[in-house]
Design an enzyme around this catalytic site. Structure first.
Site, PDB file in Angstrom:
ATOM      1  N   HIS A  43       3.366   8.900 -13.238  1.00  0.00           N
ATOM      2  CA  HIS A  43       3.879   9.770 -14.309  1.00  0.00           C
ATOM      3  C   HIS A  43       5.105   9.129 -14.966  1.00  0.00           C
ATOM      4  O   HIS A  43       5.295   9.227 -16.166  1.00  0.00           O
ATOM      5  CB  HIS A  43       4.287  11.133 -13.739  1.00  0.00           C
ATOM      6  CG  HIS A  43       3.154  11.912 -13.142  1.00  0.00           C
ATOM      7  ND1 HIS A  43       3.006  12.094 -11.785  1.00  0.00           N
ATOM      8  CD2 HIS A  43       2.117  12.562 -13.727  1.00  0.00           C
ATOM      9  CE1 HIS A  43       1.936  12.831 -11.556  1.00  0.00           C
ATOM     10  NE2 HIS A  43       1.373  13.117 -12.708  1.00  0.00           N
ATOM     11  N   LYS A 156      -6.067   6.382 -14.761  1.00  0.00           N
ATOM     12  CA  LYS A 156      -6.498   6.811 -13.422  1.00  0.00           C
ATOM     13  C   LYS A 156      -7.502   7.959 -13.545  1.00  0.00           C
ATOM     14  O   LYS A 156      -8.501   8.006 -12.840  1.00  0.00           O
ATOM     15  CB  LYS A 156      -5.245   7.221 -12.633  1.00  0.00           C
ATOM     16  CG  LYS A 156      -5.441   8.195 -11.519  1.00  0.00           C
ATOM     17  CD  LYS A 156      -5.814   7.502 -10.264  1.00  0.00           C
ATOM     18  CE  LYS A 156      -5.872   8.416  -9.067  1.00  0.00           C
ATOM     19  NZ  LYS A 156      -5.938   9.828  -9.316  1.00  0.00           N
ATOM     20  N   VAL A 183      -1.145   3.003 -12.170  1.00  0.00           N
ATOM     21  CA  VAL A 183      -0.085   2.385 -11.354  1.00  0.00           C
ATOM     22  C   VAL A 183      -0.541   2.433  -9.890  1.00  0.00           C
ATOM     23  O   VAL A 183      -1.064   3.457  -9.440  1.00  0.00           O
ATOM     24  CB  VAL A 183       1.257   3.125 -11.533  1.00  0.00           C
ATOM     25  CG1 VAL A 183       2.353   2.494 -10.681  1.00  0.00           C
ATOM     26  CG2 VAL A 183       1.673   3.115 -13.008  1.00  0.00           C
TER      27      VAL A 183
END
Ligand code: PAF
Length: 295
Positions: A43, A156, A183
């Site tokens: 985030h 994702k 990530v």
């Protein structure tokens, strides 16, 4: 977090009136990062990308009941407001919108957004009926309230990203959707708010998912180098077998290769093929995806 001496002071709003007032003060490009909280470095990357590309960033934190099935983890979904606000502030958000359920849904909606089964009936949508309708419903409301010029979504949740891109195109929202790369932890595990459900033993097994996905990608690259047509089903079968060897107690929801733009099946692996995986480790559902070529 109205703390003196910090470079960025984030403005916290909880009602739609407060949000609209805050929005009115912002000029130029306004970036939006919708989240369900339990924020992590994934985030943070979204917020930082938005802060770099726009003049001001609004983050929303709302655990949306409409996208959870009756036996899913809505009640136990992690809620970590204080840490989330600190992360938003450090990452450069200007405003954080923290609505309650009655603020977002003052009444049972009589007009609902429905995502066509071609996008929502496969992969996660096939295993979570109604999930993407719930996502689309809340995102439409949030887009109308926040009025961003740009919105940032992680790869994702690739199926969600594709659906939001179509939502914006089909319903004519004047918003640019900006995809942001997944990530990962140093061992390859994709960051997810649900990783915190994993026991130390499950956490130790989880990186095998990405390892096996990379092996599939290497195999696809090798076969392409050898100029041989590789059937999608063959690569999927091999991948599933290796994954079950690595994590025998994994429950594979899906291990599928689909077209990256349409999510359609193809017979052979092709340039736009993308691998999608969802695995349950003792009840925790982990998802990941990877293009077979490029990146
Ligand atoms: O990706 C999420 O966290 C959620 O699905 C979203 C986009 C914030 C909608 O609730």
């Amino acid at each position: 977090m109205e703390t003196e001496g910090k470079e960025n002071v984030v403005h916290i709003v909880r009602t739609t009136t407060e949000l609209r007032r805050a929005r009115e003060t912002l000029v130029g490009r306004v970036g939006f990062v919708p989240t369900m909280g339990a924020l992590h470095r994934g985030h943070r990357r979204l917020i930082e990308e938005s802060a770099k590309a726009t003049d001001a960033t609004i983050v929303s934190i709302f655990v949306n009941p409409r996208q959870f099935g009756p036996h899913e983890d809505f009640e136990k979904y992690p809620r970590t407001e204080e840490e989330d606000l600190a992360l938003c502030e450090a990452a450069g958000a200007a405003v954080v919108f923290l609505p309650s359920v009655p603020v977002m849904y003052p009444e049972e909606p009589l007009v609902k957004v429905m995502v066509d089964a071609r996008l929502s009936g496969v992969l996660c949508g096939a295993h979570r009926p109604g999930h993407f309708d719930g996502v689309a419903q809340v995102v439409v409301i949030l887009f109308n309230l926040v009025q961003p010029t740009h919105a940032f979504f992680g790869e994702k949740d690739y199926q969600q990203l594709l659906i939001i891109k179509r939502l914006v195109a089909d319903l004519a929202f004047p918003i640019e959707i900006v995809p942001v790369r997944t990530v990962r932890e140093p061992d390859g595990l994709a960051l997810s708010s649900r990783n915190r459900y994993l026991s130390p033993e499950e956490r130790a097994k989880a990186p095998a998912i990405y390892r096996v996905m990379c092996q599939c990608r290497e195999r696809a690259e090798q076969v392409r180098f050898d100029r041989i047509a590789l059937p999608v089903e063959k690569l999927e079968e091999e991948g599933r077998a290796i994954l079950l060897k690595e994590i025998p107690d994994a429950e594979i929801d899906y291990f599928e290769i689909r077209h990256a733009d349409t999510l359609e099946r193809t017979t052979f692996v092709m340039n736009r093929s993308r691998l999608f995986v969802a695995v349950r480790l003792a009840g925790t559902r982990l998802i990941d995806n990877l293009p077979l070529f490029g990146e």
